[in-house]
Design a protein around this motif. Structure first.
Motif, PDB file in Angstrom:
ATOM      1  N   LEU B 426       5.568  -8.045  -3.588  1.00 41.49           N
ATOM      2  CA  LEU B 426       6.422  -8.770  -4.515  1.00 41.49           C
ATOM      3  C   LEU B 426       5.621  -9.779  -5.321  1.00 41.49           C
ATOM      4  CD1 LEU B 426       9.563  -8.825  -4.942  1.00 41.49           C
ATOM      5  CD2 LEU B 426       9.502 -10.951  -3.626  1.00 41.49           C
ATOM      6  N   LEU B 427       4.779 -10.544  -4.600  1.00 41.89           N
ATOM      7  CA  LEU B 427       4.084 -11.658  -5.230  1.00 41.89           C
ATOM      8  C   LEU B 427       2.784 -11.239  -5.891  1.00 41.89           C
ATOM      9  CD1 LEU B 427       4.589 -14.301  -2.414  1.00 41.89           C
ATOM     10  CD2 LEU B 427       5.883 -14.062  -4.530  1.00 41.89           C
ATOM     11  N   TRP B 428       2.209 -10.216  -5.399  1.00 40.69           N
ATOM     12  CA  TRP B 428       0.871  -9.858  -5.869  1.00 40.69           C
ATOM     13  C   TRP B 428       0.807  -8.345  -6.056  1.00 40.69           C
ATOM     14  CZ3 TRP B 428      -4.077 -11.844  -2.963  1.00 40.69           C
ATOM     15  CH2 TRP B 428      -5.169 -11.706  -3.810  1.00 40.69           C
ATOM     16  N   PRO B 429       1.551  -7.834  -7.007  1.00 42.43           N
ATOM     17  CA  PRO B 429       1.611  -6.379  -7.144  1.00 42.43           C
ATOM     18  C   PRO B 429       0.240  -5.806  -7.468  1.00 42.43           C
ATOM     19  CG  PRO B 429       2.753  -7.472  -8.951  1.00 42.43           C
ATOM     20  CD  PRO B 429       2.320  -8.532  -8.014  1.00 42.43           C
ATOM     21  N   GLY B 430      -0.053  -4.683  -6.889  1.00 43.78           N
ATOM     22  CA  GLY B 430      -1.341  -4.057  -7.140  1.00 43.78           C
ATOM     23  C   GLY B 430      -2.375  -4.380  -6.093  1.00 43.78           C
ATOM     24  N   PHE B 431      -2.129  -5.440  -5.323  1.00 44.75           N
ATOM     25  CA  PHE B 431      -3.118  -5.783  -4.285  1.00 44.75           C
ATOM     26  C   PHE B 431      -3.094  -4.753  -3.174  1.00 44.75           C
ATOM     27  CE2 PHE B 431      -4.260  -7.974  -0.322  1.00 44.75           C
ATOM     28  CZ  PHE B 431      -5.543  -8.378  -0.659  1.00 44.75           C
ATOM     29  N   ASP B 432      -1.908  -4.387  -2.760  1.00 45.18           N
ATOM     30  CA  ASP B 432      -1.763  -3.422  -1.676  1.00 45.18           C
ATOM     31  C   ASP B 432      -1.768  -2.025  -2.267  1.00 45.18           C
ATOM     32  OD1 ASP B 432      -1.124  -1.966   0.510  1.00 45.18           O
ATOM     33  OD2 ASP B 432       0.996  -2.504   0.490  1.00 45.18           O
ATOM     34  N   THR B 433      -2.919  -1.352  -2.148  1.00 41.34           N
ATOM     35  CA  THR B 433      -3.005   0.002  -2.702  1.00 41.34           C
ATOM     36  C   THR B 433      -2.321   1.004  -1.787  1.00 41.34           C
ATOM     37  OG1 THR B 433      -5.087   0.347  -1.586  1.00 41.34           O
ATOM     38  CG2 THR B 433      -5.184  -0.488  -3.836  1.00 41.34           C
ATOM     39  N   GLY B 434      -2.218   0.647  -0.519  1.00 40.25           N
ATOM     40  CA  GLY B 434      -1.558   1.543   0.430  1.00 40.25           C
ATOM     41  C   GLY B 434      -2.366   2.780   0.738  1.00 40.25           C
ATOM     42  N   VAL B 435      -3.601   2.852   0.259  1.00 45.08           N
ATOM     43  CA  VAL B 435      -4.404   4.046   0.497  1.00 45.08           C
ATOM     44  C   VAL B 435      -5.596   3.681   1.371  1.00 45.08           C
ATOM     45  CG1 VAL B 435      -5.689   5.917  -0.533  1.00 45.08           C
ATOM     46  CG2 VAL B 435      -3.727   4.954  -1.718  1.00 45.08           C
ATOM     47  N   ALA B 436      -5.644   4.235   2.563  1.00 48.44           N
ATOM     48  CA  ALA B 436      -6.798   4.069   3.421  1.00 48.44           C
ATOM     49  C   ALA B 436      -7.503   5.411   3.513  1.00 48.44           C
ATOM     50  CB  ALA B 436      -6.364   3.581   4.793  1.00 48.44           C
TER      51      ALA B 436
END
Lengths: 306, 538, 458
Positions: B426-436
């Motif tokens: 919510l606060l920092w969109p794009g930070f969590d790529t969700g891809v490991a």
């Protein structure tokens, strides 16, 4: 015969490093009767901490602080970092095993050592790192001893630091409260506890001091020989351990004498036999010394208590 | 705050019993008492302590006569390579041949023979021999000299002569070394033997140009790190008989009789013989003497037990067993290389013996089994991941027991993780790529749908490893409810570290997992799986 | 001027379009489509989104353009899909063709293909194994992006122990989706695993075992795309004797299988040519060579030869040779082809010679893609990764050909690997296999460190 002085310089440098590592082994053994095989890896971590400080304080643009201060900061960080590590190892891998069969802490120590090595490989790099020649101490600096013989400043630093550490440690053991407590615990752990010595704290202090010395040794090796690697602790640890045993395990002057003896033996073996057999000679010295003097050079043989 | 401080125990006794199971008595029955035969005194306690599914099985198992128990294990070991070779099993495992499994099995058998030999010296006689692998290596080199092309145009002594010769020679060396080292006690003995072991490895690496005064040219004794190759194989009795056995095998089981299977059975037979011999030795006067000497060698000597002789016998027996395994192992591998006899091999052997339980024959074999199998299982990332998550869960259950706290910790961590992920997105969109980098396996997918994975996950993962270890240590040392917060943090960090770093480099992780589990096992059960605690007199 | 060139371009475009329509032999899915000139602010995934409504379809444009470039000179091959230039011509297949290609890629991605990698991944030699592994992984990544396959790399740690090597080998063999194995390192491990792979009929291609006997006589399944010690030893010895004009040498090995093997070859060549040779060995754990240097200085040989693998050790020896004022030449082998030791050894590295069979991968244009990707993911690298990427590319090529021939089996991969014939490779050398499946040709070049860089001198 003109290799002789150079060989002695080589042996002194190497011996000083071994002596610093041997002290940690010796102190821990004196108190806990524990062969702390993870000690070599504490030394390795010390070298890596020194490297980290070096990278931060000496960027490619040039050193940020005067060189002696940088070296001091490296020592300081390595000592603190290694002390914390040493205490953590003691607290979590050895203390729960204090009343266990004697082989259990040995196995625990060996595997702590492997875990540390592999953690460094995983998180830092499997590639060997280098402090760099001439980064801290100019290549051509040194003291001329006449003729071709020159003793490099880095070697002076190693030998000097070891002597300073040795004096400080002797003072610490002889004249401070903690030193007295350490001697008491080493003599008889139960009696010391009964006399009101907080044994656990003494052991923690022992690990702090021993690990700090190993950290210093790690940084010194980085400065004088440049090359550091995640597996460097194992063989160096074995050598330091050999040194402490040869000198008489549990004895502080013995550890120093043993370190110098092993260092000299390696240097002389390299020059007068072959560098190929220097490790073999070091271990041969161990076997021979122990077979002739089972207590080591300056050690007392443990009296078997019934 | 002062209350918290007071809960920090200071003396070692209560420290070591610092397990969080509230209400559990601090191991009254666990610690040995002087003057009481612990094993007898605790028999009932042990029986009662066993409850639940595994406890029932253990109790049932003890009611079966020993003969049948051994027979059962032997039956499984004999059948294992044959069954796994049949087509249905192979298709079930989705593989085309099982030499891999048979090879791991044969390695396990060979190492259990070695571990039994070590157990004789360390477990029975109580001599801390850290030079044991040198005997293993000495025998291998001996076999290489006697049965390969190495010397001159090739010396090919048949195995039924060369192996006994090598075994006798190595046992003699063990005897001689023992008589040198015998005047040393305890750790000094350990150190001298370690020196001997290291010396052996160094010499095997470097004795490539030895000058003998009667020879002109330097002699290559070991071929250095490359080792000696093309050793003679051991036929089953004779090559002819081996051929007919191979035909019979194909006829009976429909799969090829590979050399690996042959050596598997060879090691199995040897293991049986060694177990038999060692068991009887231990039951005989010799074994009683060893035990007496192990408990207190001064007292034993006073009682008229020939301690010196017994020690030398232990050294020689251990060396002989190591030699038997060493020569056969070298013949199986077809080569001798110094790296097989380095300190790592010694550490592995000790880990097997200590893991299973010092002094217990079945324990040592189980130790070798687990210790050979676990690293092989961990090579496979999917298995390793399963082991990591399921093992972690089991560890948590064992630690907290199925209770409200467990549910709260797990649930809390899970919810906190989801909340964190939501907030970050919510606060920092794009930070969590969700891809490991590890995906595909459902456990990985599940973990990654819960964790925040930044773009530069390698650095973050490295930091998480350090932070996770710190959080784990904090969890163990803090005594108040804060530790559950740290426990949740530990779970999160280790999950993150696993997904981003540990599962990416299975080879390093393998060693980390084996090492960490051994250290934890040592702390929780210092006597090993089947070992007994006993009073040690220094 | 701009106008003229534009109109010329349009003319050319029309011409090629006509040619494209005229050629009936083009693959089915390339019949329909259109040319497109790259505008500013264009990138492949944006174009894919615009044309197909799917950002993930970008490799289709890449693949189609490259396929077009093979038959039409006006198209340029896109080496790096992240880098297209304004004015460059692309071929954008129409939706039908794109769907066919997408389906093709999806079916390729659905096949479970693995490449086994074995090498020392933990312990003292881990720096070597990890670099090789990561280069193999990077090569596979690039291959997957280009072709749409979903090849995986599965790793096995040999701990440079032949016994463990055999277990790892059997493990790969037992996995039916492994079609080829890259590795291992260490000639003794290669020698132990060679018969295992031969019995299983699976390709084993090693980037770093250089013992001569491995390919002489060799086996049908063992491939070596790097030249062996038998070439390097004499080349080094020749250079020392004839160009440097030395008559005495001090040879130091690091007790690894590679190092002792190569040192033996150099020693044999030097002795045969009448030089005086001294020999010593150190271990890979050593950090101090000062005593060794004291001996070297005492006998004052013309050249010190140290085929060490650990770059920082090379730097330490160089600096300590300088510290004790050794006057002769310092000579290294493959391990020295790593700029990091030169950086750290500083002026002590100046003038050092070393031999390698390919140019420095840092400067090979064909490897630019690979090395930039590697650096972004894993950081700095030495000389051991390049051959590993080369080996991986060779087997990947073989796997692709087998797949195209609808015969994806281990036997086919063996055949196709043997039939490899690359005019160019990531190492900048041609690759084809000769007797014993040893790379054809292969010669060693001598480099010298000058001003902190490797300069080709022979």
């Amino acid at each position: 015969m003109d290799q002789l002085p150079q060989t002695i310089i080589n042996g002194l440098t190497l011996g000083s490093v071994y002596a610093l590592i041997a002290l940690g082994y010796s102190m821990v053994y004196g108190i806990l009767k524990l062969l702390n095989f993870a000690h070599g890896d504490v030394y390795m971590i010390g070298a890596y901490i020194g490297y980290a400080v070096l990278v931060v304080l000496v960027p490619s643009t040039g050193p940020l602080l005067p060189i002696p201060i940088i070296i001091l900061v490296m020592f300081l960080f390595a000592m603190v970092g290694c002390s914390i590590l040493g205490v953590a190892i003691e607290r979590f891998a050895y203390r729960p095993l204090r009343n266990a069969p004697r082989i259990a802490p040995l196995i625990s120590a060996l595997w702590v050592s492997f875990v540390l090595q592999n953690l460094i490989q995983l998180t830092i790099s499997p590639r060997p790192l280098s402090y760099g020649s001439g980064t801290l101490i100019p290549v051509n600096s040194g003291i001329n001893l006449g003729g071709d013989l020159r003793i490099h400043t880095a070697r002076v630093l190693v030998i000097g630091t070891t002597i300073v550490m040795m004096i400080a440690l002797t003072y610490f053991i002889r004249s401070t409260k903690w030193g007295r407590a350490m001697r008491a615990v080493a003599m008889d752990i139960d009696a010391a506890a009964m006399m009101g010595v907080d044994v656990n704290r003494v052991i923690v202090v022992t690990f702090i001091v021993g690990s700090a010395l190993a950290g210093v040794a790690g940084v010194l090796v980085g400065i004088v020989f440049f090359s550091i690697q995640h597996t460097m602790g194992f063989l160096a640890g074995l050598k330091g351990f050999t040194a402490s045993v040869v000198g008489g395990i549990g004895s502080i002057p013995g550890a120093v004498a043993g370190g110098l003896l092993i260092g000299m033996a390696e240097a002389f073996a390299s020059v007068y036999i072959s560098v190929t057999f220097k490790d073999a000679v070091a271990f041969l010295v161990l076997v021979i010394v122990l077979l002739i003097r089972p207590g080591g050079l300056l050690g007392r043989l443990l009296v078997q208590k019934v | 705050m002062s209350v918290e401080k007071n809960t920090q125990p200071t003396n070692p006794e209560s420290e070591s019993s610092g397990d969080p199971r509230t209400g559990a008595s601090p191991r009254a029955g666990d610690s040995p008492r002087i003057g009481v035969d612990e094993w007898v005194a605790q028999a009932d306690e042990r029986k009662q302590a066993r409850s639940g599914f595994w406890g029932t099985i253990a109790n049932r198992w003890e009611t079966i006569p020993v003969f049948w128990r051994i027979g059962f294990v032997a039956f499984i070991l004999i059948l294992a390579p044959i069954v796994t070779n049949t087509t249905p099993v192979l298709s079930l495992l989705d593989i085309s041949n099982n030499d891999f499994m048979v090879r791991v099995g044969a390695t396990f058998l060979a190492f259990s023979i070695l571990a039994i030999g070590l157990n004789v010296v360390v477990g029975y006689a109580g001599l801390l021999d850290l030079g044991y692998v040198a005997f293993f290596g000495l025998a291998s080199y001996g076999y290489a000299y006697l049965s390969s092309d190495f010397i001159g145009a090739g010396v090919h002594v048949p195995y039924f002569i060369s192996i006994p010769v090598v075994v006798a020679f190595t046992a003699l060396v063990g005897y001689l070394l023992g008589s040198l080292a015998i005047r040393l006690y305890g750790d000094y003995l350990a150190i001298v033997t370690l020196g001997f072991g290291l010396l052996f490895f160094q010499l095997a690496q470097t004795l490539t140009r030895v000058r003998f005064f009667w020879l002109e040219r330097p002699v290559d004794l070991t071929r250095g790190p490359n080792g000696i190759n093309n050793l003679d194989a051991i036929p089953l009795i004779t090559s002819r008989i081996e051929e007919s056995i191979a035909y019979g095998y194909i006829y009976l089981f429909g799969s090829t009789f590979t050399p690996t299977i042959k050596y598997y059975f060879l090691f199995l037979i040897m293991l049986g013989l060694v177990v038999l011999v060692v068991h009887h030795m231990n039951q005989s006067r010799l074994g009683r003497g060893w035990r007496a000497m192990r408990e207190d060698d001064l007292a034993a000597e006073v009682m008229g037990i020939p301690v010196r002789h017994l020690k030398l016998m232990a050294f020689a027996t251990g060396a002989g067993i190591a030699a038997l395994a060493g020569a056969t192992f070298a013949a199986w591998q077809g080569n001798v290389v110094p790296i097989r006899y380095n300190v790592l091999a010694l550490i592995n052997l000790y880990a097997m013996v200590v893991l299973g339980g010092l002094g217990s024959l079945p324990g040592v074999i189980i130790g070798a089994f687990i210790y050979t199998l676990l690293p092989e299982i961990l090579r496979n990332v999917v298995y390793a991941t399963t082991l990591f998550y399921v093992g972690g869960l089991i560890g948590l259950v064992a630690w907290l027991e199925p209770s409200k706290r467990l549910v709260m910790v797990l649930g809390g961590t899970f919810l906190a993780g989801l909340l964190l992920k939501f907030l970050v997105n919510l606060l920092w969109p794009g930070f969590d790529t969700g891809v490991a980098p590890t995906e595909g396996f459902f456990l990985n997918q599940w973990a990654q749908s819960w964790l925040i994975i930044p773009a530069n996950f390698t650095t973050a993962g490295n930091l998480a490893i350090g932070a996770g270890i710190a959080a784990l240590l904090a969890t163990v040392s803090i005594k108040n409810w804060w530790r559950y917060v740290f426990l949740g943090l530990t779970i999160y960090l280790f999950g993150f570290a696993w997904e981003t770093r540990l599962a990416v480099e299975p080879s390093v992780t393998r060693i980390l997992v084996v090492g960490a589990s051994l250290v934890v096992l040592m702390i929780t059960r210092p006597q090993g799986l089947l070992g007994k605690l006993r009073v040690e007199i220094l | 001027m701009n106008k003229i060139s534009k109109s010329l371009l349009v003319l050319l475009l029309l011409f090629t379009l006509g040619a494209g329509v005229a050629s009936a032999a083009a693959p089915v899915f390339q019949d329909g489509g259109q040319e497109y000139i790259v505008q500013a602010d264009d990138w492949l995934s944006k174009l894919a989104d615009k044309n197909y409504g799917d950002v993930l379809a970008w490799p289709i444009i890449w693949e189609a353009t490259n396929a077009k470039a093979a038959e039409d000179d006006s198209f340029a091959v896109i080496e790096n899909p992240n880098l297209i230039e304004v004015g460059q011509k692309l071929w954008i297949p129409d939706t039908g063709a794109a769907e066919a290609m997408m389906g093709d890629r999806e079916s390729k991605a659905g096949i479970n293909i693995k490449i086994g990698f074995m090498g020392p991944l933990t312990g003292g030699a881990a720096f070597l194994g990890q670099e090789q592994l990561n280069f193999a992984k990077t090569a596979v990544q690039l291959f997957n992006e280009r072709t749409g396959f979903n090849v995986q790399v599965t790793e096995g740690d040999t701990e440079i122990n032949p016994d463990t090597g055999k277990i790892v080998a059997e493990r790969f063999i037992a996995d039916d989706s492994v079609y080829a194995v890259v590795g291992p390192a260490g000639s003794q491990v290669c020698e132990a695993t060679q018969p295992v792979f031969e019995a299983a009929g699976m390709v084993q291609i090693t980037p770093s075992c250089t013992r001569i006997s491995l390919t002489d006589p060799g086996t049908a399944t063992f491939f070596r795309p790097v030249p062996h010690d038998g070439l390097q030893g004499p080349t080094d010895a020749n250079y020392m004797m004839n160009v440097l004009g030395v008559t005495s040498a001090y040879l130091v090995d690091d007790q690894s299988s590679y190092s002792t093997g190569l040192t033996d070859e150099v020693e044999a060549a030097l002795t045969a040519a009448g030089a005086t040779v001294e020999r010593a060995s150190v271990t890979q754990q050593d950090t101090d060579f000062s005593s060794l240097v004291t001996t070297i200085v005492a006998s004052n040989p013309g050249v010190v030869f140290f085929p060490g693998q650990i770059s920082s050790q090379l730097g330490t020896l160089a600096a300590q040779l300088q510290e004790q004022s050794y006057g002769g030449t310092y000579f290294l082998a493959d391990g020295g082809f790593d700029i990091s030791w030169v950086d750290t050894a500083g002026e002590a590295a100046e003038g050092t010679y070393l031999s390698f069979f390919a140019p420095d991968p840092h400067f090979v244009l064909q490897a630019r893609d690979l090395t930039t990707r590697y650096e972004a993911q894993y950081g700095d690298y030495g000389a051991f990764g390049g051959p590993s990427a080369l080996s991986t590319n060779v087997v990947l090529g073989a796997i692709e050909r087998c797949f195209n021939a609808d015969n994806l089996t281990r036997a086919c991969v063996v055949e196709e690997t043997a039939a490899t014939n690359l005019a160019d490779s990531v190492l900048g050398i041609p690759v084809s296999f000769g007797a014993g499946n040893q790379i054809n040709g292969g010669e060693f070049f001598i480099f010298q460190v000058q001003d902190g860089n490797f300069v080709l001198v022979q």
